[in-house]
Design a protein around this motif. Structure first.
Motif, mmCIF file in Angstrom:
data_model
loop_
_atom_site.group_PDB
_atom_site.id
_atom_site.type_symbol
_atom_site.label_atom_id
_atom_site.label_comp_id
_atom_site.label_asym_id
_atom_site.label_seq_id
_atom_site.Cartn_x
_atom_site.Cartn_y
_atom_site.Cartn_z
ATOM 1 N N ALA A 192 -133.441 -8.939 30.538
ATOM 2 C CA ALA A 192 -132.009 -8.975 30.206
ATOM 3 C C ALA A 192 -131.586 -10.370 29.751
ATOM 4 N N SER A 193 -132.064 -11.393 30.425
ATOM 5 C CA SER A 193 -131.689 -12.750 30.026
ATOM 6 C C SER A 193 -132.307 -13.108 28.678
ATOM 7 N N LEU A 194 -133.515 -12.633 28.438
ATOM 8 C CA LEU A 194 -134.168 -12.873 27.150
ATOM 9 C C LEU A 194 -133.400 -12.164 26.026
ATOM 10 N N ALA A 195 -133.021 -10.924 26.251
ATOM 11 C CA ALA A 195 -132.248 -10.177 25.247
ATOM 12 C C ALA A 195 -130.890 -10.839 25.002
ATOM 13 N N LEU A 196 -130.202 -11.218 26.069
ATOM 14 C CA LEU A 196 -128.908 -11.895 25.942
ATOM 15 C C LEU A 196 -129.056 -13.194 25.154
ATOM 16 N N SER A 197 -130.102 -13.937 25.438
ATOM 17 C CA SER A 197 -130.292 -15.221 24.760
ATOM 18 C C SER A 197 -130.498 -15.026 23.257
ATOM 19 N N LEU A 198 -131.211 -13.975 22.873
ATOM 20 C CA LEU A 198 -131.473 -13.721 21.454
ATOM 21 C C LEU A 198 -130.218 -13.212 20.744
ATOM 22 N N VAL A 199 -129.425 -12.385 21.414
ATOM 23 C CA VAL A 199 -128.169 -11.909 20.835
ATOM 24 C C VAL A 199 -127.224 -13.084 20.603
ATOM 25 N N LEU A 200 -127.090 -13.948 21.600
ATOM 26 C CA LEU A 200 -126.215 -15.119 21.452
ATOM 27 C C LEU A 200 -126.737 -16.063 20.374
ATOM 28 N N ALA A 201 -128.049 -16.219 20.287
ATOM 29 C CA ALA A 201 -128.634 -17.067 19.241
ATOM 30 C C ALA A 201 -128.270 -16.526 17.858
ATOM 31 N N PHE A 202 -128.345 -15.205 17.691
ATOM 32 C CA PHE A 202 -127.979 -14.586 16.410
ATOM 33 C C PHE A 202 -126.507 -14.835 16.086
ATOM 34 N N VAL A 203 -125.636 -14.540 17.048
ATOM 35 C CA VAL A 203 -124.188 -14.652 16.828
ATOM 36 C C VAL A 203 -123.787 -16.099 16.504
ATOM 37 N N LEU A 204 -124.353 -17.044 17.208
ATOM 38 C CA LEU A 204 -123.952 -18.441 17.013
ATOM 39 C C LEU A 204 -124.661 -19.128 15.848
ATOM 40 N N THR A 205 -125.794 -18.598 15.410
ATOM 41 C CA THR A 205 -126.513 -19.201 14.289
ATOM 42 C C THR A 205 -126.035 -18.654 12.949
ATOM 43 N N THR A 230 -131.342 -22.509 26.189
ATOM 44 C CA THR A 230 -130.252 -22.931 27.082
ATOM 45 C C THR A 230 -129.778 -21.745 27.920
ATOM 46 N N VAL A 231 -129.633 -20.587 27.284
ATOM 47 C CA VAL A 231 -129.186 -19.390 28.003
ATOM 48 C C VAL A 231 -130.207 -19.002 29.072
ATOM 49 N N ILE A 232 -131.474 -18.944 28.697
ATOM 50 C CA ILE A 232 -132.504 -18.531 29.654
ATOM 51 C C ILE A 232 -132.571 -19.483 30.843
ATOM 52 N N VAL A 233 -132.483 -20.772 30.567
ATOM 53 C CA VAL A 233 -132.535 -21.764 31.653
ATOM 54 C C VAL A 233 -131.253 -21.706 32.503
ATOM 55 N N ALA A 234 -130.125 -21.393 31.855
ATOM 56 C CA ALA A 234 -128.837 -21.380 32.572
ATOM 57 C C ALA A 234 -128.629 -20.136 33.434
ATOM 58 N N VAL A 235 -129.263 -19.030 33.091
ATOM 59 C CA VAL A 235 -129.092 -17.806 33.887
ATOM 60 C C VAL A 235 -129.852 -17.989 35.200
ATOM 61 N N PRO A 236 -129.138 -17.959 36.316
ATOM 62 C CA PRO A 236 -129.784 -18.196 37.611
ATOM 63 C C PRO A 236 -130.943 -17.220 37.865
ATOM 64 N N GLY A 237 -132.114 -17.774 38.116
ATOM 65 C CA GLY A 237 -133.281 -16.978 38.460
ATOM 66 C C GLY A 237 -134.069 -16.431 37.285
ATOM 67 N N ALA A 238 -133.556 -16.555 36.062
ATOM 68 C CA ALA A 238 -134.216 -15.949 34.905
ATOM 69 C C ALA A 238 -135.606 -16.537 34.671
ATOM 70 N N MET A 239 -135.743 -17.849 34.777
ATOM 71 C CA MET A 239 -137.042 -18.479 34.529
ATOM 72 C C MET A 239 -138.052 -18.159 35.628
ATOM 73 N N ASP A 240 -137.565 -17.759 36.782
ATOM 74 C CA ASP A 240 -138.470 -17.432 37.888
ATOM 75 C C ASP A 240 -138.708 -15.928 38.037
ATOM 76 N N ALA A 241 -138.020 -15.144 37.216
ATOM 77 C CA ALA A 241 -138.177 -13.691 37.292
ATOM 78 C C ALA A 241 -139.534 -13.293 36.713
ATOM 79 N N GLN A 291 -139.371 -7.569 36.112
ATOM 80 C CA GLN A 291 -137.995 -7.621 36.603
ATOM 81 C C GLN A 291 -136.992 -7.516 35.462
ATOM 82 N N PHE A 292 -135.928 -6.777 35.721
ATOM 83 C CA PHE A 292 -134.857 -6.593 34.745
ATOM 84 C C PHE A 292 -134.262 -7.936 34.318
ATOM 85 N N LEU A 293 -134.084 -8.852 35.247
ATOM 86 C CA LEU A 293 -133.463 -10.147 34.951
ATOM 87 C C LEU A 293 -134.228 -10.898 33.856
ATOM 88 N N PHE A 294 -135.544 -10.839 33.891
ATOM 89 C CA PHE A 294 -136.363 -11.514 32.876
ATOM 90 C C PHE A 294 -135.993 -11.001 31.485
#
Length: 165
Positions: A131-144, A111-122, A126-129
């Motif tokens: 960074a969004s992947l790292a953010l998504s995994l951190v949030l997955a850890f915190v919320l799980t 959900t995070v990767i798809v929601a971050v504008p441009g992440a799936m197309d990076a 590219q840093f965006l690719f």
């Protein structure tokens, strides 16, 4: 307290921490980190494969999810197979231990990767690719982690693996 009583008290405390309502956040975080390791390997590999091959975003997400489950289960199975369980029983333990945790993580990180504008197309460079992947995994850890704490406290999820460690 004599040694025997002390040992029983420690064992009871460990039992309560793993199976009772008093499951520690540390225990839940360790279980989540174990699960996240397999998820992250699969998720990153899937995103890299899909992006490098120029696959459609939906196909890339499906590959990432499939690989997250494969690697998540494989890491758990490796440990219980090492403990002497036969393959079929090890698979049952991995399914019971990790399915909910992996599913929650995958919903969150994709959900995070798809929601971050441009992440799936990076692109991979590219840093965006990354960074969004790292953010998504951190949030997955915190919320799980709270989900795993709740499940372990009820003798479910990763609690089923503790007998084999």
């Amino acid at each position: 307290m004599d040694h025997g009583a002390h040992h029983h008290h420690e064992h009871q405390h460990q039992h309560d921490a793993h199976h009772g309502s008093g499951t520690s956040w540390r225990t839940a975080a360790q279980a989540t980190l174990h699960c996240l390791t397999g998820c992250a390997i699969g998720e990153v590999l899937g995103m890299v494969i899909g992006t490098a091959a120029g696959l459609h975003n939906a196909t890339t997400v499906v590959i990432s999810i499939a690989l997250a489950f494969v690697f998540g289960y494989a890491l758990t199975m490796r440990g219980v197979l090492r403990a002497g369980l036969p393959l079929g029983q090890a698979l049952k333990v991995a399914l019971a231990a990790d399915t909910v945790s992996i599913a929650v993580m995958e919903v969150i990180d994709n959900t995070v990767i798809v929601a971050v504008p441009g992440a799936m197309d990076a692109g991979l460079g590219q840093f965006l690719f990354w960074a969004s992947l790292a953010l998504s995994l951190v949030l997955a850890f915190v919320l799980t982690t709270p989900v795993n704490r709740w499940m372990i406290g009820r003798g479910k999820g990763h609690a089923v693996v503790h007998a084999y460690h």
